[in-house]
Design a protein around this motif. Structure first.
Motif, PDB file in Angstrom:
ATOM      1  N   PHE A 162      25.481 -40.145 -12.431  1.00  0.00           N
ATOM      2  CA  PHE A 162      25.225 -38.964 -11.617  1.00  0.00           C
ATOM      3  C   PHE A 162      25.057 -39.323 -10.139  1.00  0.00           C
ATOM      4  CE2 PHE A 162      24.535 -37.267 -15.747  1.00  0.00           C
ATOM      5  CZ  PHE A 162      24.820 -35.911 -15.646  1.00  0.00           C
ATOM      6  N   ILE A 163      25.552 -38.416  -9.300  1.00  0.00           N
ATOM      7  CA  ILE A 163      25.391 -38.525  -7.853  1.00  0.00           C
ATOM      8  C   ILE A 163      24.427 -37.423  -7.445  1.00  0.00           C
ATOM      9  CG2 ILE A 163      26.547 -38.445  -5.623  1.00  0.00           C
ATOM     10  CD1 ILE A 163      28.877 -38.693  -8.429  1.00  0.00           C
ATOM     11  N   THR A 164      23.336 -37.756  -6.778  1.00  0.00           N
ATOM     12  CA  THR A 164      22.328 -36.769  -6.408  1.00  0.00           C
ATOM     13  C   THR A 164      22.311 -36.567  -4.901  1.00  0.00           C
ATOM     14  OG1 THR A 164      20.971 -37.467  -8.285  1.00  0.00           O
ATOM     15  CG2 THR A 164      19.904 -36.104  -6.620  1.00  0.00           C
ATOM     16  N   VAL A 165      22.412 -35.305  -4.486  1.00  0.00           N
ATOM     17  CA  VAL A 165      22.390 -34.929  -3.070  1.00  0.00           C
ATOM     18  C   VAL A 165      21.056 -34.252  -2.792  1.00  0.00           C
ATOM     19  CG1 VAL A 165      23.541 -33.607  -1.266  1.00  0.00           C
ATOM     20  CG2 VAL A 165      24.897 -34.613  -3.129  1.00  0.00           C
ATOM     21  N   VAL A 166      20.340 -34.721  -1.745  1.00  0.00           N
ATOM     22  CA  VAL A 166      18.990 -34.229  -1.474  1.00  0.00           C
ATOM     23  C   VAL A 166      18.853 -33.837   0.001  1.00  0.00           C
ATOM     24  CG1 VAL A 166      16.526 -34.777  -1.523  1.00  0.00           C
ATOM     25  CG2 VAL A 166      18.037 -35.700  -3.292  1.00  0.00           C
ATOM     26  N   ALA A 167      18.249 -32.687   0.254  1.00  0.00           N
ATOM     27  CA  ALA A 167      17.947 -32.247   1.618  1.00  0.00           C
ATOM     28  C   ALA A 167      16.817 -33.092   2.190  1.00  0.00           C
ATOM     29  CB  ALA A 167      17.547 -30.773   1.607  1.00  0.00           C
ATOM     30  N   ILE A 168      16.974 -33.559   3.431  1.00  0.00           N
ATOM     31  CA  ILE A 168      15.991 -34.468   4.028  1.00  0.00           C
ATOM     32  C   ILE A 168      14.724 -33.747   4.470  1.00  0.00           C
ATOM     33  CG2 ILE A 168      16.811 -34.307   6.414  1.00  0.00           C
ATOM     34  CD1 ILE A 168      16.412 -37.379   6.588  1.00  0.00           C
ATOM     35  N   THR A 263      24.303 -13.957   1.735  1.00  0.00           N
ATOM     36  CA  THR A 263      23.427 -13.928   2.902  1.00  0.00           C
ATOM     37  C   THR A 263      23.677 -15.167   3.737  1.00  0.00           C
ATOM     38  OG1 THR A 263      21.133 -13.589   3.636  1.00  0.00           O
ATOM     39  CG2 THR A 263      21.488 -15.180   1.853  1.00  0.00           C
ATOM     40  N   MET A 264      23.088 -15.198   4.938  1.00  0.00           N
ATOM     41  CA  MET A 264      23.164 -16.380   5.795  1.00  0.00           C
ATOM     42  C   MET A 264      21.783 -17.002   5.903  1.00  0.00           C
ATOM     43  SD  MET A 264      25.777 -15.495   8.921  1.00  0.00           S
ATOM     44  CE  MET A 264      24.528 -14.547   9.775  1.00  0.00           C
ATOM     45  N   MET A 265      21.724 -18.324   5.735  1.00  0.00           N
ATOM     46  CA  MET A 265      20.449 -19.020   5.823  1.00  0.00           C
ATOM     47  C   MET A 265      20.630 -20.308   6.612  1.00  0.00           C
ATOM     48  SD  MET A 265      18.716 -18.406   2.064  1.00  0.00           S
ATOM     49  CE  MET A 265      17.094 -18.821   2.679  1.00  0.00           C
ATOM     50  N   THR A 266      19.504 -20.841   7.094  1.00  0.00           N
ATOM     51  CA  THR A 266      19.519 -22.045   7.924  1.00  0.00           C
ATOM     52  C   THR A 266      18.558 -23.077   7.359  1.00  0.00           C
ATOM     53  OG1 THR A 266      20.136 -20.865   9.947  1.00  0.00           O
ATOM     54  CG2 THR A 266      18.969 -22.958  10.229  1.00  0.00           C
ATOM     55  N   GLY A 267      18.983 -24.358   7.346  1.00  0.00           N
ATOM     56  CA  GLY A 267      18.102 -25.435   6.906  1.00  0.00           C
ATOM     57  C   GLY A 267      18.878 -26.581   6.297  1.00  0.00           C
ATOM     58  N   THR A 268      18.166 -27.656   6.004  1.00  0.00           N
ATOM     59  CA  THR A 268      18.823 -28.804   5.378  1.00  0.00           C
ATOM     60  C   THR A 268      19.188 -28.518   3.922  1.00  0.00           C
ATOM     61  OG1 THR A 268      16.671 -29.811   4.846  1.00  0.00           O
ATOM     62  CG2 THR A 268      17.705 -30.457   6.922  1.00  0.00           C
ATOM     63  N   SER A 269      18.561 -27.511   3.318  1.00  0.00           N
ATOM     64  CA  SER A 269      18.963 -27.108   1.967  1.00  0.00           C
ATOM     65  C   SER A 269      20.401 -26.614   1.977  1.00  0.00           C
ATOM     66  CB  SER A 269      18.048 -26.010   1.438  1.00  0.00           C
ATOM     67  OG  SER A 269      16.747 -26.500   1.217  1.00  0.00           O
ATOM     68  N   GLN A 270      20.743 -25.813   2.995  1.00  0.00           N
ATOM     69  CA  GLN A 270      22.102 -25.304   3.112  1.00  0.00           C
ATOM     70  C   GLN A 270      23.078 -26.452   3.389  1.00  0.00           C
ATOM     71  OE1 GLN A 270      19.316 -23.564   4.309  1.00  0.00           O
ATOM     72  NE2 GLN A 270      19.670 -22.302   2.491  1.00  0.00           N
ATOM     73  N   ALA A 271      22.655 -27.403   4.231  1.00  0.00           N
ATOM     74  CA  ALA A 271      23.506 -28.559   4.517  1.00  0.00           C
ATOM     75  C   ALA A 271      23.741 -29.388   3.259  1.00  0.00           C
ATOM     76  CB  ALA A 271      22.859 -29.413   5.611  1.00  0.00           C
ATOM     77  N   SER A 276      27.187 -31.274  -1.179  1.00  0.00           N
ATOM     78  CA  SER A 276      27.445 -31.297  -2.626  1.00  0.00           C
ATOM     79  C   SER A 276      28.871 -30.854  -2.927  1.00  0.00           C
ATOM     80  CB  SER A 276      26.440 -30.402  -3.358  1.00  0.00           C
ATOM     81  OG  SER A 276      25.134 -30.937  -3.279  1.00  0.00           O
ATOM     82  N   GLY A 277      29.343 -29.824  -2.205  1.00  0.00           N
ATOM     83  CA  GLY A 277      30.722 -29.389  -2.387  1.00  0.00           C
ATOM     84  C   GLY A 277      31.712 -30.462  -1.991  1.00  0.00           C
ATOM     85  N   ALA A 278      31.450 -31.142  -0.860  1.00  0.00           N
ATOM     86  CA  ALA A 278      32.327 -32.231  -0.421  1.00  0.00           C
ATOM     87  C   ALA A 278      32.291 -33.389  -1.413  1.00  0.00           C
ATOM     88  CB  ALA A 278      31.899 -32.701   0.972  1.00  0.00           C
ATOM     89  N   ALA A 279      31.100 -33.704  -1.918  1.00  0.00           N
ATOM     90  CA  ALA A 279      30.967 -34.784  -2.902  1.00  0.00           C
ATOM     91  C   ALA A 279      31.742 -34.453  -4.175  1.00  0.00           C
ATOM     92  CB  ALA A 279      29.489 -35.021  -3.222  1.00  0.00           C
ATOM     93  N   ALA A 280      31.708 -33.178  -4.590  1.00  0.00           N
ATOM     94  CA  ALA A 280      32.452 -32.769  -5.779  1.00  0.00           C
ATOM     95  C   ALA A 280      33.950 -32.959  -5.572  1.00  0.00           C
ATOM     96  CB  ALA A 280      32.140 -31.311  -6.106  1.00  0.00           C
ATOM     97  N   GLN A 281      34.426 -32.690  -4.344  1.00  0.00           N
ATOM     98  CA  GLN A 281      35.847 -32.874  -4.072  1.00  0.00           C
ATOM     99  C   GLN A 281      36.230 -34.355  -4.106  1.00  0.00           C
ATOM    100  OE1 GLN A 281      38.279 -30.413  -3.617  1.00  0.00           O
ATOM    101  NE2 GLN A 281      39.532 -32.245  -3.909  1.00  0.00           N
ATOM    102  N   VAL A 282      35.394 -35.212  -3.515  1.00  0.00           N
ATOM    103  CA  VAL A 282      35.660 -36.652  -3.563  1.00  0.00           C
ATOM    104  C   VAL A 282      35.645 -37.140  -5.010  1.00  0.00           C
ATOM    105  CG1 VAL A 282      34.770 -38.932  -2.917  1.00  0.00           C
ATOM    106  CG2 VAL A 282      34.775 -37.073  -1.241  1.00  0.00           C
ATOM    107  N   LEU A 283      34.691 -36.658  -5.787  1.00  0.00           N
ATOM    108  CA  LEU A 283      34.597 -37.071  -7.185  1.00  0.00           C
ATOM    109  C   LEU A 283      35.828 -36.639  -7.974  1.00  0.00           C
ATOM    110  CD1 LEU A 283      32.882 -38.452  -9.326  1.00  0.00           C
ATOM    111  CD2 LEU A 283      31.736 -36.255  -9.732  1.00  0.00           C
ATOM    112  N   ARG A 284      36.322 -35.440  -7.694  1.00  0.00           N
ATOM    113  CA  ARG A 284      37.537 -34.978  -8.377  1.00  0.00           C
ATOM    114  C   ARG A 284      38.707 -35.909  -8.064  1.00  0.00           C
ATOM    115  NH1 ARG A 284      39.513 -28.993  -9.529  1.00  0.00           N
ATOM    116  NH2 ARG A 284      41.641 -29.415 -10.236  1.00  0.00           N
TER     117      ARG A 284
END
Length: 395
Positions: A162-168, A263-271, A276-284
């Motif tokens: 597993f690859i885990t992505v975490v907001a700082i 909706t639109m939101m701001t924060g490292t959670s959104q980043a 995570s989406g980019a990581a999924a593409q690399v993994l594919r």
């Protein structure tokens, strides 16, 4: 005289009891910084995570234990216990470790452990885990506590593919160097937020310290006014509705009939979600390449070349997770990869392909900004990974 002798013997017995607690639990009950304080609270109840050397053994728990949760990934149980019972458990031969959780962090930590456990049990590997959460900011740290249950779970999940992505975190300049502790393990991709309006690191993004690279973000990603799903469990508040519908980008990107669903939101959670989406593409891409070319662990995969404009100070100074980097004739870098653990490959590729952020230091921006469009173009040969949310189930 007889009473005095008896009293002294009673005191001596108590001292021996406390010494036994300290001596027999020093390597098993943690974190070490709280053990002394816990000795003075033996009758208090707290949440502890108990890790077993083998299978989980409920029979070792005292009858008074409650709120018990199995964490199969760790061969562990999270439970509410008296402190004296936690010390007693730490002395059991079949118990590997016991870890205290402060009441303010216990609930979210146990739920995160359950989520990781559920993902590992139910998802095909290799796969991704996104954690856009963390404990309250009062628990942010500079150093990782490697024996903490969360760190143990991340390592165990990484070993299973597993690859885990975490907001700082979103503490910004208020607490320089202190970051979400869940972003500190080497096995995670730690993500800060980029502000597209200023083309720099978002002011609220937590950052590391110049002399402490272990707490630097690995990358940053768009984190300001990011469009994402709105929960169907409750109506969107009027002020949020007005903010969304007053934004031209939102109106152009979301069909009118779906305005209540996004909706639109701001924060490292959104980043972190973007990464995570980019990581999924690399993994594919990696899955497709490995299958097509019949690669085995240790085999050469492919190389990428980056021009000098794509090399950041982070890439010049930070230790590589995997692969090699050789300077090219044009002042850039040639990266070569061999088949390694999924988390290492995906993390290193995202670092190597990040876009440096002008004026940002490595402890603020890591290697730079992840560009999802670039990732899809560069790693789209085996199809485009569709955006998706797979929620986990916890009690």
């Amino acid at each position: 005289m007889h009473r005095r002798t008896a009293f002294i013997m009673a005191i001596a017995s108590l001292v021996v009891g406390l010494m036994e607690i300290g001596e027999t639990s020093a390597g098993q009950l943690g974190p070490e910084r709280v053990v002394s304080a816990l000795k003075g609270q033996l009758s208090e109840n707290y949440t502890f995570v108990i890790g077993f050397t083998g299978d989980i053994d409920h029979n070792l728990l005292p009858a008074s234990a409650n709120a018990t949760v199995d964490i199969a990934l760790l061969h562990a149980i999270a439970a509410n216990l008296k402190v004296e019972d936690a010390f007693a458990l730490s002395r059991q031969a079949s118990v590997d470790w016991v870890w205290y959780l402060h009441p303010d962090e216990a609930g979210i930590t146990v739920r995160a452990l359950q989520g990781i456990d559920y993902a590992v049990k139910t998802l095909e590997v290799p796969n991704l885990i996104n954690l856009s959460i963390g404990p309250p900011t009062t628990f942010y740290r500079i150093e990782e506590e490697k024996d903490a249950p969360f760190s143990r779970a991340i390592r165990a999940a990484a070993e299973k593919g597993f690859i885990t992505v975490v907001a700082i975190g979103n503490t910004g300049a208020a607490a320089p160097g202190y970051v979400n502790p869940w972003s500190l393990p080497d096995e995670v991709i730690s993500v800060g937020a980029w502000d597209h309006q200023t083309d720099t690191v978002w002011t609220g993004s937590s950052t590391g310290l110049a002399d402490h690279p272990a707490a630097w973000p690995d990358v940053i990603a768009p984190g300001v006014d990011v469009i994402g799903p709105w929960t169907t469990a409750r109506d969107k508040p009027a002020d949020r509705r007005a903010y969304d519908e007053g934004n031209a980008h939102f109106r152009a990107s979301v069909p009118r009939e779906k305005w209540d669903q996004y909706t639109m939101m701001t924060g490292t959670s959104q980043a972190a979600a973007v990464v995570s989406g980019a990581a999924a593409q690399v993994l594919r891409y990696l899955k497709g390449f490995i299958a097509e070319h019949h690669r085995k662990p240790g085999d050469k995969l492919f190389s990428l070349e980056a021009g000098p404009e794509r090399i950041s100070d982070y890439q010049r100074t930070a230790a590589r997770v995997t692969g090699t980097a050789v300077p090219s004739a044009g002042g850039g870098m040639i990266y070569e990869y061999t088949l390694d653990a999924p988390w290492k490959l995906v993390k290193q590729i995202l670092i190597d392909t990040a876009i440096p952020v002008k004026g940002a230091e490595p402890w603020q921006a890591g290697a730079g900004r992840v560009d999802p469009d670039y990732i899809r173009a560069q790693f789209g040969a085996y199809g485009i990974e569709p955006p998706q949310i797979v929620p986990v189930k916890i009690k």
